[in-house]
Design a protein around this motif. Structure first.
Motif, mmCIF file in Angstrom:
data_model
loop_
_atom_site.group_PDB
_atom_site.id
_atom_site.type_symbol
_atom_site.label_atom_id
_atom_site.label_comp_id
_atom_site.label_asym_id
_atom_site.label_seq_id
_atom_site.Cartn_x
_atom_site.Cartn_y
_atom_site.Cartn_z
ATOM 1 N N UNK A 111 9.630 -7.898 -13.715
ATOM 2 C CA UNK A 111 9.045 -6.555 -13.789
ATOM 3 C C UNK A 111 7.546 -6.609 -13.531
ATOM 4 N N UNK A 112 6.868 -7.605 -14.091
ATOM 5 C CA UNK A 112 5.430 -7.759 -13.858
ATOM 6 C C UNK A 112 5.140 -8.059 -12.394
ATOM 7 N N UNK A 113 5.983 -8.883 -11.772
ATOM 8 C CA UNK A 113 5.810 -9.187 -10.356
ATOM 9 C C UNK A 113 6.012 -7.936 -9.516
ATOM 10 N N UNK A 114 7.051 -7.175 -9.822
ATOM 11 C CA UNK A 114 7.274 -5.925 -9.096
ATOM 12 C C UNK A 114 6.066 -4.999 -9.233
ATOM 13 N N UNK A 115 5.507 -4.924 -10.431
ATOM 14 C CA UNK A 115 4.348 -4.060 -10.666
ATOM 15 C C UNK A 115 3.138 -4.481 -9.836
ATOM 16 N N UNK A 116 2.988 -5.792 -9.608
ATOM 17 C CA UNK A 116 1.897 -6.274 -8.752
ATOM 18 C C UNK A 116 2.039 -5.683 -7.355
ATOM 19 N N UNK A 117 3.261 -5.698 -6.828
ATOM 20 C CA UNK A 117 3.492 -5.160 -5.483
ATOM 21 C C UNK A 117 3.360 -3.656 -5.429
ATOM 22 N N UNK A 121 0.727 -1.521 -3.168
ATOM 23 C CA UNK A 121 1.129 -0.486 -2.209
ATOM 24 C C UNK A 121 0.413 0.818 -2.511
ATOM 25 N N UNK A 122 0.340 1.177 -3.795
ATOM 26 C CA UNK A 122 -0.348 2.419 -4.191
ATOM 27 C C UNK A 122 -1.825 2.348 -3.825
ATOM 28 N N UNK A 123 -2.455 1.188 -4.003
ATOM 29 C CA UNK A 123 -3.878 1.051 -3.683
ATOM 30 C C UNK A 123 -4.114 1.137 -2.175
ATOM 31 N N UNK A 124 -3.139 0.671 -1.401
ATOM 32 C CA UNK A 124 -3.288 0.689 0.062
ATOM 33 C C UNK A 124 -3.148 2.112 0.624
#
Length: 125
Positions: A111-117, A121-124
């Protein structure tokens, strides 16, 4: 000019020079760390995973961000993350062509790894 960045690992008995783009993941094995490369080579070095994480941060500086600690047993190269299967507790690392590694990881770590991605994506956007 050669832009390849190498990770140099020196232990009592061995010396390694590894192209960081070829590292798929690191896996803890007690006081040892297995280094798994994209050509399916596996190397074991007498350094624990916490020490390996420190070495990555010290030696790679800004490029250390391409690696992320996932749970207690793994450090993965984020460029090879292909699938995060939270319910099956499985992470698939692949270049989409030549290799695929499936590793078991806890749900929380996935879940933490997914949140990193998702954050990336949101920041991009």
């Amino acid at each position: 000019m050669n832009k390849t960045k190498y990770l140099y690992l020196n232990s009592r008995d061995e010396f390694f020079r590894v192209d960081i783009t070829k590292i798929v993941y690191f896996e803890s094995d007690g006081n040892y760390t297995n280094i798994i490369l994209n050509n399916k080579m596996k190397t074991t070095i007498c350094i624990n995973l916490a020490q390996m994480q420190d070495i990555l941060n010290q030696n790679l500086k800004d490029r250390a961000g391409m690696f992320a600690r996932i749970g207690k047993r793994h450090i993965v190269n984020l460029t090879y993350v292909y699938q995060i299967a939270i319910l099956r507790q499985r992470l698939v690392l692949s270049d989409g062509e030549n290799f695929e590694y499936q590793i078991s990881v806890s749900k929380d770590a996935l879940k933490k790894l997914r949140d990193i991605f998702v954050a990336g994506i949101a920041a991009a956007n």
